[in-house]
Write a protein that holds these residues in place. Structure first.
Motif, PDB file in Angstrom:
ATOM      1  N   MET A  75      31.103  52.250  45.380  1.00 44.52           N
ATOM      2  CA  MET A  75      32.116  51.867  44.391  1.00 44.52           C
ATOM      3  C   MET A  75      33.113  50.970  45.111  1.00 44.52           C
ATOM      4  N   CYS A  76      33.385  49.815  44.530  1.00 47.28           N
ATOM      5  CA  CYS A  76      34.340  48.892  45.154  1.00 47.28           C
ATOM      6  C   CYS A  76      35.173  48.174  44.094  1.00 47.28           C
ATOM      7  N   ASP A  77      36.291  47.613  44.559  1.00 50.34           N
ATOM      8  CA  ASP A  77      37.206  46.835  43.725  1.00 50.34           C
ATOM      9  C   ASP A  77      37.241  45.411  44.289  1.00 50.34           C
ATOM     10  N   HIS A  93      35.938  51.977  47.671  1.00 48.26           N
ATOM     11  CA  HIS A  93      36.452  53.202  47.057  1.00 48.26           C
ATOM     12  C   HIS A  93      35.547  54.414  47.263  1.00 48.26           C
ATOM     13  N   PRO A 123      41.025  54.637  41.540  1.00 46.75           N
ATOM     14  CA  PRO A 123      41.696  53.356  41.376  1.00 46.75           C
ATOM     15  C   PRO A 123      43.211  53.478  41.556  1.00 46.75           C
ATOM     16  N   HIS A 132      41.779  45.373  37.071  1.00 41.63           N
ATOM     17  CA  HIS A 132      40.862  45.325  38.212  1.00 41.63           C
ATOM     18  C   HIS A 132      39.492  45.803  37.747  1.00 41.63           C
ATOM     19  N   TYR A 134      36.220  47.811  38.656  1.00 42.43           N
ATOM     20  CA  TYR A 134      35.738  48.855  39.564  1.00 42.43           C
ATOM     21  C   TYR A 134      34.234  48.940  39.366  1.00 42.43           C
ATOM     22  N   TYR A 179      30.289  49.161  35.666  1.00 40.76           N
ATOM     23  CA  TYR A 179      31.665  48.902  36.057  1.00 40.76           C
ATOM     24  C   TYR A 179      32.614  49.147  34.904  1.00 40.76           C
TER      25      TYR A 179
END
Length: 185
Positions: A75-77, A93, A123, A132, A134, A179
Motif C-alpha cells: 500500500m502506498c501514497d 504505508h 492515511p 491523495h 492510496y 485504490y
C-alpha cells in the motif's frame, strides 16, 4: 458491445486517475483485489474514504489460482506530500509478503501469517494538500522470487519507496490493484 471485466475496469480506472504511470508502467491484472475497512467501507477503484475510517489495517481478499501460492501486498501514497508536489512519491504505508490466499473464493487472505516488512500506517495526508490516492498492489510470488528481499524488514524511511523497484528486485508479478482517495481538509 464488448464485455467489461473487473481487470479491464481496474486497468481503465488506474490510467484515468494517473496511477499508470505515476506508480505503474502498465496494468493487466489477473485477479480481483477486494479491500474492506468494514461495513460499507470497501475500496472501489477510486472511491473516497475518510481518513478516520482507514486508520486500521483493512481486510484483504483476492482470487488465487492455487491455495499454495504466496503473495505480496503493498500500500502506498504516490501523492506525498501533495499531488501537485509529489517529492516523497511513493510514501510506503504497508508491505506484507508471503501471504496465503483465503480458503475459497474471495475469502480473507491470511495476512497475519505473512511477513510484515512495513507495518500498516493509515492515511495521514497533510491538511489542505488535496485528495491523495492510496494504492493497493497485489503481487504473486514464484519459486524464483528473491527470498531475502521478501523477508528483510524495510527501513524507517517511508518516503520515496518504489513499488516497481521492490517488485523487480523480489521477482514478483503484479496480479491485482485497487485504490481509494482520502483527504484531510
Amino acid at each position: 458491445m464488448p464485455l467489461l471485466t473487473n481487470d479491464k475496469a481496474a486497468e481503465i480506472a488506474l490510467k484515468q486517475d494517473g496511477i499508470v504511470p505515476d506508480v505503474l508502467d502498465s496494468f493487466h491484472g489477473s485477479t480481483m483485489l477486494v479491500v474492506s475497512y468494514g461495513a460499507n467501507k470497501d475500496v472501489s477503484l477510486g472511491n473516497t474514504l475518510s481518513v478516520s475510517e482507514t486508520q486500521h489495517p483493512p481486510q484483504v481478499s483476492f482470487l488465487s489460482d492455487s491455495p499454495s501460492s504466496k503473495y505480496t501486498l503493498i500500500m502506498c501514497d504516490p501523492d506525498a506530500p501533495s499531488r501537485k508536489d509529489p517529492r516523497m512519491r511513493e510514501y510506503r504505508h504497508w508491505v506484507v509478503t508471503n501471504i496465503s490466499p483465503g480458503a475459497g473464493d474471495l475469502q480473507p487472505a491470511n495476512i497475519s501469517h505473512g511477513n510484515t516488512l512495513s507495518s500498516y500506517m493509515g492515511p495521514a495526508p497533510p491538511a489542505g494538500s488535496g485528495p491523495h490516492r492510496y494504492v493497493f498492489l497485489l503481487y504473486k510470488q514464484s519459486n524464483h522470487s528473491n527470498a531475502s528481499v521478501l523477508t528483510t524488514p524495510l527501513g524507517s524511511s517511508h518516503a520515496g519507496f518504489k513499488a516497481k523497484q521492490f517488485s523487480a528486485q523480489a521477482g514478483l508479478e503484479l496480479v491485482g490493484a485497487n485504490y481509494f482517495f482520502a483527504e484531510n481538509k
